[in-house]
Scaffold this active site. Structure first.
Site, PDB file in Angstrom:
ATOM      1  N   CYS A 120       0.966  -1.147   0.163  1.00 54.77           N
ATOM      2  CA  CYS A 120      -0.136  -0.434  -0.372  1.00 54.77           C
ATOM      3  C   CYS A 120       0.623   1.602  -0.311  1.00 54.77           C
ATOM      4  O   CYS A 120       0.713   2.104  -0.403  1.00 54.77           O
ATOM      5  CB  CYS A 120      -1.203  -0.173   1.176  1.00 54.77           C
ATOM      6  N   GLU A 178      -6.190   2.188  -6.746  1.00 54.17           N
ATOM      7  CA  GLU A 178      -5.259   1.887  -6.241  1.00 54.17           C
ATOM      8  C   GLU A 178      -4.783  -0.400  -7.220  1.00 54.17           C
ATOM      9  O   GLU A 178      -5.515  -0.720  -7.088  1.00 54.17           O
ATOM     10  CB  GLU A 178      -5.024   1.045  -5.136  1.00 54.17           C
TER      11      GLU A 178
END
Length: 484
Positions: free
Chosen positions: A287, A387
């Site tokens: 992340c 993402e």
């Protein structure tokens, strides 16, 4: 092939309520690595009941901070002694390259030591003198455990995510039910072995591999006092709604779409080599990776060419091979997700510099993706806003420093970021303008002593160090009349 047919509940290995075992498949070639028990709601009930009993009536919350610290040190010494085994287990299960999982072992010790230092200096109970000297009382402030913690972690870096939650929760005197991803069933049973050997009292810790439905059952359980979650923003929103409904304490470490700002005075070779790890480490499945590369227009093609050379130099293949930089995605659906995003980038009109939607030649049996670099990316494109969680980089041009800051902040996320400049003070000044939780300057590593977490849709609360420890305590104020 490893078979683990028991679950670790409350400090004991017990027969699961569902006897069916899950096959754990190699992301490299789809071979069966092992078969492992999976938790169902009945197992969650047993684990939470053990944790509740241990917290309400057991020894752990009533031990001294020093006694809890000693068991944490014992655990980390045991893990360190088996570091190669731990690294190999994660690598074969996740597809993470061996170099990454081996380096990660020293990072785990740094995480633990930072929490231990914070606990030693914490001030679990202190007296606060009144701000008004005329009042006849003072205040004792106690920092106490919250209760039963449901810790839910993802698959991409399981020991690190577990460490970030287990260590502060246990140091504070909480009891914990750790829910791990099915993909990590083998390595997380090794984690259970280590904690068991460290000597936690009965009931203090359970480790349950389980699916999303069982995870939701856990976080919704009425006897859980705090939820600590790392994962997608979508799942985080759902968990936040559950926590709000039940007024549970909650911390969320969620997604990111972080930017690396290469300023016009940056050392290009250092920046590109730093981004090799900062943008593409752990197969791109992290992340915090800086997957938006912001570049001044006057150096744009120069940077794109250097990034192209770097990306094409990466060895993709068997994660156990010593020269492999990047292994496979963890599952076929994650592989397809990344390939779909590469096709989205092409359809959006970004320039495909290198890579593409094809699987690397000779690796068709595994969940492999070709590392991909896009140029001429507009920050409004999906490949710049969403993402991807894979090895896909987007290079975005900016006009001046203010424009770079504007683009970097133009995201629903705010987890991480990086700045490259020959002038450290200038880099620091730019960092102060970014709306993101963690920023590295010129490739510096992330600190485990400072707080880690995100702004905006990247989460709530912070992990690591003293601030991270604070997330697992309640504050109690006791006022008393001062003695004459």
């Amino acid at each position: 092939m490893t078979v683990r047919d028991k679950l670790y509940i409350g400090g004991s290995w017990v027969t699961p309520s569902n006897p069916e075992l899950l096959d754990i498949l190699s992301p490299h070639d789809q071979s069966v690595l092992g078969r492992v028990a999976q938790a169902a709601p009945a197992d969650v009930d047993a684990a939470v009941a053990a944790a509740r009993e241990a917290f309400d009536h057991g020894l752990w919350p009533r031990t001294t901070p020093e006694e809890r610290q000693e068991i944490i040190r014992r655990y980390d010494a045991l893990r360190t002694a088996r570091a190669d085994e731990v690294a190999a287990a994660i690598s074969v299960e996740n597809g993470s390259a061996g170099w990454f999982t081996k380096v990660g072992q020293s990072f785990l010790t740094r995480q633990v030591n930072a929490y231990l230092k914070a606990a030693e200096e914490f001030g679990w109970e202190e007296v606060i003198e009144p701000s008004d000297p005329s009042v006849a009382f003072d205040t004792i402030v106690r920092r106490e455990a919250i209760g039963v913690v449901a810790a839910v972690i993802p698959w991409n870096s399981p020991f690190s995510a577990a460490t970030a939650k287990l260590i502060p929760a246990l140091l504070a005197g909480n009891t914990v039910v750790l829910k791990v991803s099915p993909e990590n069933s083998l390595s997380m049973m090794l984690l259970a072995d280590l904690w068991h050997e460290a000597g936690l009292p009965a009931g203090v810790l359970s480790i349950l591999p389980a699916d999303r439905e069982t995870s939701e059952y856990l976080v919704s359980h009425p006897d859980v006092d705090k939820i600590a979650f790392t994962g997608s923003t979508r799942a985080g929103r759902r968990i936040a709604s559950i926590a709000g409904e039940h007024l549970k304490r909650v911390s969320l470490e969620l997604g990111g779409k972080s930017a690396a700002l290469i300023l016009e005075d940056a050392d290009l070779d250092a920046a590109v080599q730093g981004l090799r790890f900062g943008s593409l480490g752990n197969n791109g499945e992290a992340c915090i990776l800086q997957t938006r590369i912001l570049v001044p227009r006057e150096r744009y093609e120069e940077v794109v060419a250097a990034l192209k050379d770097m990306v094409e130099s990466l060895k993709v293949g068997d994660p156990s091979a010593p020269d492999t930089f990047m292994g496979p995605m963890i599952r076929p659906d994650q592989q397809q997700r990344v390939i779909d995003y590469i096709n989205i980038g092409i359809a959006e009109g970004a320039r495909l510099v290198t890579g593409g939607p094809h699987v690397p030649q000779g690796l068709e049996k595994g969940n492999y993706v070709t590392p991909t670099l896009f140029a001429d990316v507009d920050n409004s494109m999906r490949i710049a806003q969403e993402e991807i969680f894979g090895p896909v980089l987007a290079v975005i041009a900016y006009d001046d420093e203010d424009d770079a800051v504007r683009i970097a902040n133009d995201s629903e996320y705010g987890l991480s970021g990086g700045i490259w400049s020959a002038d450290p003070e200038r880099a620091l000044a730019v960092a102060r303008k970014l709306r993101t939780g963690t920023i590295t300057l010129n490739g510096s590593p992330i600190s485990f002593d400072g707080p880690f977490g995100g702004y905006k849709a990247s989460g709530l609360g912070r992990e690591y160090g003293k601030v991270g420890l604070t997330g697992y305590i309640e504050h109690k104020s006791i006022t008393r009349l001062r003695q004459p």
